[in-house]
Design a protein around this motif. Structure first.
Motif, PDB file in Angstrom:
ATOM      1  N   ALA A 252       0.890  -1.177   0.000  1.00  0.00           N
ATOM      2  CA  ALA A 252       0.000   0.000   0.000  1.00  0.00           C
ATOM      3  C   ALA A 252       0.920   1.218   0.000  1.00  0.00           C
ATOM      4  N   ASN A 253       0.984   1.912  -1.123  1.00  0.00           N
ATOM      5  CA  ASN A 253       1.927   3.035  -1.278  1.00  0.00           C
ATOM      6  C   ASN A 253       1.209   4.308  -1.682  1.00  0.00           C
ATOM      7  N   THR A 254       1.972   5.414  -1.676  1.00  0.00           N
ATOM      8  CA  THR A 254       1.494   6.576  -2.423  1.00  0.00           C
ATOM      9  C   THR A 254       2.240   6.544  -3.758  1.00  0.00           C
ATOM     10  N   ASP A 255       1.517   6.833  -4.835  1.00  0.00           N
ATOM     11  CA  ASP A 255       2.107   6.875  -6.182  1.00  0.00           C
ATOM     12  C   ASP A 255       2.315   8.321  -6.599  1.00  0.00           C
ATOM     13  N   GLN A 256       3.541   8.661  -6.989  1.00  0.00           N
ATOM     14  CA  GLN A 256       3.785   9.990  -7.548  1.00  0.00           C
ATOM     15  C   GLN A 256       4.127   9.801  -9.013  1.00  0.00           C
TER      16      GLN A 256
ATOM     17  N   CYS B  49      -3.278   7.091  -4.435  1.00  0.00           N
ATOM     18  CA  CYS B  49      -2.991   5.917  -3.611  1.00  0.00           C
ATOM     19  C   CYS B  49      -2.628   4.773  -4.539  1.00  0.00           C
ATOM     20  N   GLY B  50      -1.661   3.962  -4.138  1.00  0.00           N
ATOM     21  CA  GLY B  50      -1.250   2.829  -4.960  1.00  0.00           C
ATOM     22  C   GLY B  50      -0.869   1.631  -4.124  1.00  0.00           C
ATOM     23  N   GLY B  51       0.007   0.811  -4.696  1.00  0.00           N
ATOM     24  CA  GLY B  51       0.375  -0.455  -4.055  1.00  0.00           C
ATOM     25  C   GLY B  51      -0.419  -1.552  -4.743  1.00  0.00           C
ATOM     26  N   VAL B  52       0.277  -2.622  -5.153  1.00  0.00           N
ATOM     27  CA  VAL B  52      -0.402  -3.665  -5.933  1.00  0.00           C
ATOM     28  C   VAL B  52      -1.585  -4.250  -5.154  1.00  0.00           C
ATOM     29  N   ALA B  53      -1.334  -4.721  -3.918  1.00  0.00           N
ATOM     30  CA  ALA B  53      -2.421  -5.362  -3.158  1.00  0.00           C
ATOM     31  C   ALA B  53      -3.540  -4.361  -2.869  1.00  0.00           C
ATOM     32  N   ARG B  54      -3.164  -3.111  -2.565  1.00  0.00           N
ATOM     33  CA  ARG B  54      -4.179  -2.104  -2.247  1.00  0.00           C
ATOM     34  C   ARG B  54      -5.035  -1.784  -3.483  1.00  0.00           C
ATOM     35  N   ASN B  55      -4.384  -1.574  -4.625  1.00  0.00           N
ATOM     36  CA  ASN B  55      -5.141  -1.293  -5.859  1.00  0.00           C
ATOM     37  C   ASN B  55      -6.067  -2.454  -6.188  1.00  0.00           C
ATOM     38  N   PHE B  56      -5.509  -3.659  -6.058  1.00  0.00           N
ATOM     39  CA  PHE B  56      -6.289  -4.858  -6.362  1.00  0.00           C
ATOM     40  C   PHE B  56      -7.528  -4.913  -5.458  1.00  0.00           C
TER      41      PHE B  56
ATOM     42  N   THR C 190       4.361  -9.541  -4.193  1.00  0.00           N
ATOM     43  CA  THR C 190       5.692  -9.902  -3.687  1.00  0.00           C
ATOM     44  C   THR C 190       6.416  -8.707  -3.054  1.00  0.00           C
ATOM     45  N   ASN C 191       5.649  -7.725  -2.543  1.00  0.00           N
ATOM     46  CA  ASN C 191       6.287  -6.626  -1.814  1.00  0.00           C
ATOM     47  C   ASN C 191       6.822  -7.096  -0.468  1.00  0.00           C
ATOM     48  N   ILE C 192       6.202  -8.118   0.108  1.00  0.00           N
ATOM     49  CA  ILE C 192       6.594  -8.544   1.466  1.00  0.00           C
ATOM     50  C   ILE C 192       7.841  -9.445   1.387  1.00  0.00           C
TER      51      ILE C 192
ATOM     52  N   PRO D 150       3.425 -11.061  -9.285  1.00  0.00           N
ATOM     53  CA  PRO D 150       4.846 -10.955  -8.909  1.00  0.00           C
ATOM     54  C   PRO D 150       5.408  -9.524  -8.865  1.00  0.00           C
ATOM     55  N   VAL D 151       4.626  -8.483  -9.112  1.00  0.00           N
ATOM     56  CA  VAL D 151       4.956  -7.051  -8.934  1.00  0.00           C
ATOM     57  C   VAL D 151       5.973  -6.468  -9.918  1.00  0.00           C
ATOM     58  N   SER D 152       7.212  -6.993  -9.939  1.00  0.00           N
ATOM     59  CA  SER D 152       8.238  -6.386 -10.805  1.00  0.00           C
ATOM     60  C   SER D 152       9.337  -7.407 -11.058  1.00  0.00           C
TER      61      SER D 152
ATOM     62  N   ALA E  68      12.332  -7.119 -10.302  1.00  0.00           N
ATOM     63  CA  ALA E  68      13.207  -7.214  -9.120  1.00  0.00           C
ATOM     64  C   ALA E  68      12.556  -8.107  -8.060  1.00  0.00           C
ATOM     65  N   LYS E  69      11.256  -7.941  -7.858  1.00  0.00           N
ATOM     66  CA  LYS E  69      10.602  -8.636  -6.722  1.00  0.00           C
ATOM     67  C   LYS E  69      10.141 -10.057  -7.045  1.00  0.00           C
ATOM     68  N   VAL E  70      10.026 -10.401  -8.346  1.00  0.00           N
ATOM     69  CA  VAL E  70       9.596 -11.759  -8.710  1.00  0.00           C
ATOM     70  C   VAL E  70      10.611 -12.787  -8.195  1.00  0.00           C
TER      71      VAL E  70
ATOM     72  N   THR F  73      -0.628   4.191 -18.147  1.00  0.00           N
ATOM     73  CA  THR F  73      -0.655   2.720 -17.998  1.00  0.00           C
ATOM     74  C   THR F  73      -0.565   2.271 -16.530  1.00  0.00           C
ATOM     75  N   THR F  74      -0.301   3.201 -15.608  1.00  0.00           N
ATOM     76  CA  THR F  74      -0.144   2.784 -14.202  1.00  0.00           C
ATOM     77  C   THR F  74      -1.452   2.171 -13.696  1.00  0.00           C
ATOM     78  N   GLY F  75      -1.331   1.013 -13.063  1.00  0.00           N
ATOM     79  CA  GLY F  75      -2.516   0.367 -12.482  1.00  0.00           C
ATOM     80  C   GLY F  75      -3.196  -0.601 -13.435  1.00  0.00           C
ATOM     81  N   ALA F  76      -2.768  -0.635 -14.707  1.00  0.00           N
ATOM     82  CA  ALA F  76      -3.439  -1.527 -15.676  1.00  0.00           C
ATOM     83  C   ALA F  76      -3.250  -2.992 -15.279  1.00  0.00           C
ATOM     84  N   GLY F  77      -2.070  -3.318 -14.752  1.00  0.00           N
ATOM     85  CA  GLY F  77      -1.787  -4.701 -14.337  1.00  0.00           C
ATOM     86  C   GLY F  77      -2.749  -5.162 -13.245  1.00  0.00           C
ATOM     87  N   GLU F  78      -2.963  -4.317 -12.236  1.00  0.00           N
ATOM     88  CA  GLU F  78      -3.863  -4.699 -11.136  1.00  0.00           C
ATOM     89  C   GLU F  78      -5.318  -4.704 -11.594  1.00  0.00           C
ATOM     90  N   ALA F  79      -5.651  -3.784 -12.532  1.00  0.00           N
ATOM     91  CA  ALA F  79      -7.032  -3.766 -13.050  1.00  0.00           C
ATOM     92  C   ALA F  79      -7.289  -5.075 -13.784  1.00  0.00           C
TER      93      ALA F  79
HETATM   94  O1  LIG Z   1       7.695  -2.558  -6.120  1.00  0.00           O
HETATM   95  C1  LIG Z   1       6.576  -2.106  -6.364  1.00  0.00           C
HETATM   96  N1  LIG Z   1       6.362  -1.364  -7.489  1.00  0.00           N
HETATM   97  C2  LIG Z   1       5.123  -0.858  -7.791  1.00  0.00           C
HETATM   98  C3  LIG Z   1       4.054  -1.067  -6.968  1.00  0.00           C
HETATM   99  C4  LIG Z   1       2.692  -0.489  -7.258  1.00  0.00           C
HETATM  100  O2  LIG Z   1       2.262  -0.940  -8.527  1.00  0.00           O
HETATM  101  C5  LIG Z   1       1.384   0.018  -9.110  1.00  0.00           C
HETATM  102  C6  LIG Z   1       1.759   0.207 -10.560  1.00  0.00           C
HETATM  103  O3  LIG Z   1       1.490  -0.996 -11.174  1.00  0.00           O
HETATM  104  P1  LIG Z   1       1.483  -1.286 -12.742  1.00  0.00           P
HETATM  105  O4  LIG Z   1       2.664  -2.177 -12.929  1.00  0.00           O
HETATM  106  O5  LIG Z   1       0.181  -1.960 -13.013  1.00  0.00           O
HETATM  107  O6  LIG Z   1       1.601  -0.003 -13.439  1.00  0.00           O
HETATM  108  C7  LIG Z   1       1.529   1.296  -8.326  1.00  0.00           C
HETATM  109  O7  LIG Z   1       0.317   1.587  -7.656  1.00  0.00           O
HETATM  110  C8  LIG Z   1       2.668   1.011  -7.367  1.00  0.00           C
HETATM  111  O8  LIG Z   1       2.480   1.617  -6.096  1.00  0.00           O
HETATM  112  C9  LIG Z   1       4.233  -1.847  -5.788  1.00  0.00           C
HETATM  113  O9  LIG Z   1       3.299  -2.097  -5.014  1.00  0.00           O
HETATM  114  N2  LIG Z   1       5.515  -2.335  -5.538  1.00  0.00           N
END
Ligand SMILES: O=c1[nH]cc([C@@H]2O[C@H](COP(=O)(O)O)[C@@H](O)[C@H]2O)c(=O)[nH]1
Ligand SMILES: Nc1ncnc2c1ncn2[C@@H]1O[C@H](COP(=O)(O)OP(=O)(O)O)[C@@H](O)[C@H]1O
Length: 364
Positions: free
Chosen positions: A65-69, A91-98, A194-196, A219-221, A223-225, A304-310
């Motif tokens: 659960a992050n803030t997205d800039q 507001c962002g974060g993969v799990a939070r957006n989901f 996979t943020n945790i 798997p988020v990214s 780096a984190k996969v 495109t931000t958030g398209a993955g979680e959508a």
């Molecule tokens: O290491 C991380 N990168 C990105 C995100 C989150 O992923 C979202 C962007 O995802 P997408 O790949 O769908 O654009 C953003 O809300 C961001 O906060 C996250 O939780 N952890």
């Protein structure tokens, strides 16, 4: 630890535990356990037996659960130069957006994430609650800063580079999930990003597998996969993008044929179903029963931000409603198309009727 404390701890972790299970775990006879429970009840330590019924289509969402800039450039980005941009925050974060997306689709969602005791953390909690998500399971850490995600978007809305400042997630331990297990077990399914930390990911995969709880992982990214364990038995669905799938399958993906091979390799690690999202190329889905490629539903791309979680939330909405993998992916593409049309990470138009309508429009 004395027997009474052991019994109380076990009940705290699992309010559904039977006297028989308690007796074998603490090494007492069942009548002796009954005696302890009667005493604890008399003293008010146990207030009653917690049979909380599993809610229909409830899902616990674990992770970030992050803030997205977002800095959006109004001309083609020039690297190593000063670029005029417009900065927005959401507001962002993969799990939070989901979680917020699924809540908009009418599912009962709860978020298990952590924020700092700061302005950003409070804002995330307030907005997420307004979005209909249960935030009672979020940890607030007084000495940590809420995670931030900063991204630079090119004139076409595509992300050029992103920075994830998320040290706060390193504080999450497997024990914290053990303590919350009764809440997790009361859900119909679990979504995990996979943020945790790696040990917590391992713990959740093992526990969900042992208790037959459907587990879906983003798997988020790239780096984190890498935090995912080699063996993924018990994972019902994995949703990597192309880069993450390349790392998971240890191969390059340059064509749709490569997607099929990559899915086969990922499935050999124990996953049941795989959906590889391919950005402007759509999605490739794969299970023992069904597989195929779908191009995206054409739309204007603002951001495109958030398209993955959508995509993930709408596809999992389909799976939870027992749709085929193909129909679930079509719903995912509809959700992604809606989110691409807005600067926000979540579309305010996301509703079951709306995504079904988009699917109809594109599959006529
Ligand atoms: O290491 C991380 N990168 C990105 C995100 C989150 O992923 C979202 C962007 O995802 P997408 O790949 O769908 O654009 C953003 O809300 C961001 O906060 C996250 O939780 N952890
Ligand atoms: N540029 C784009 N054009 C059309 N659709 C896109 C575009 N970018 C993303 N999408 C849609 O969003 C989905 C998820 O995007 P993708 O980039 O693969 O995931 P992630 O955001 O997790 O990296 C895709 O399957 C596709 O439907």
């Amino acid at each position: 630890m004395d027997k009474e404390k052991q019994i109380l701890n076990l009940i705290r972790m699992n309010p559904f535990i039977s006297q028989q299970e308690l007796s074998s775990k603490v090494g007492l006879s069942r009548p002796a356990v009954a005696n302890y429970i009667a005493n604890l009840t008399r003293r008010g330590e146990i207030k009653g037996r917690g049979y909380i019924l599993r809610e229909e289509s409830s899902i616990v969402c674990i992770g970030g659960a992050n803030t997205d800039q977002k800095a959006r450039s109004n001309q083609k980005v020039r690297l190593y130069s000063s670029n005029p941009v417009k900065i927005t925050e959401s507001c962002g974060g993969v799990a939070r957006n989901f979680a917020e997306n699924l809540s908009r689709l009418g599912c009962s969602t709860s978020l298990m994430a952590c924020v700092g005791d700061d302005k950003e953390g409070n804002w995330i909690l307030k907005e997420t609650k307004t979005g209909g998500v249960d935030i009672s399971q979020v940890w607030v850490f007084p000495t940590e800063r809420t995670g931030t995600f900063t991204t630079l978007l090119d004139i076409n809305g595509e992300s050029i580079v992103s920075m994830a400042d998320m040290n706060i997630y390193e504080k999450i331990t497997p024990f914290m999930f053990e303590e919350k297990w009764s809440h997790i077990a009361a859900s119909q399914a679990v979504f995990l990003d996979t943020n945790i930390p790696q040990e917590s990911i391992r713990y959740l995969i093992k526990r969900c597998s042992e208790e037959n709880l459907p587990l879906y992982i983003d798997p988020v990214s790239s780096a984190k996969v890498q935090k995912l364990p080699v063996r993924l038995e018990g994972v019902e669905l994995l949703l990597p993008n192309r880069e993450e799938a390349e790392i998971l399958a240890e191969m390059k993906i340059d064509s749709i044929k490569d997607c099929q091979l990559a899915c086969e390799k990922i499935r050999q690690r124990g996953v049941q179903k795989v959906m590889i999202t391919l950005g402007d190329q759509g999605v490739y889905y794969f299970s023992p029963e069904e597989s195929g490629h779908l191009p995206p539903f054409k739309t204007d791309v603002v951001d495109t931000t958030g398209a993955g979680e959508a995509f993930a939330s709408c596809a999992i909405y389909g799976i939870m409603n027992e749709e085929s993998l193909l129909s679930a992916c079509q719903l995912g593409l509809a959700g992604a198309a809606l989110t691409l049309q807005t600067e926000e990470s979540i579309s305010s138009h996301l509703k079951p009727d709306k995504i079904h309508e988009i699917v109809k429009q594109f599959t006529r």
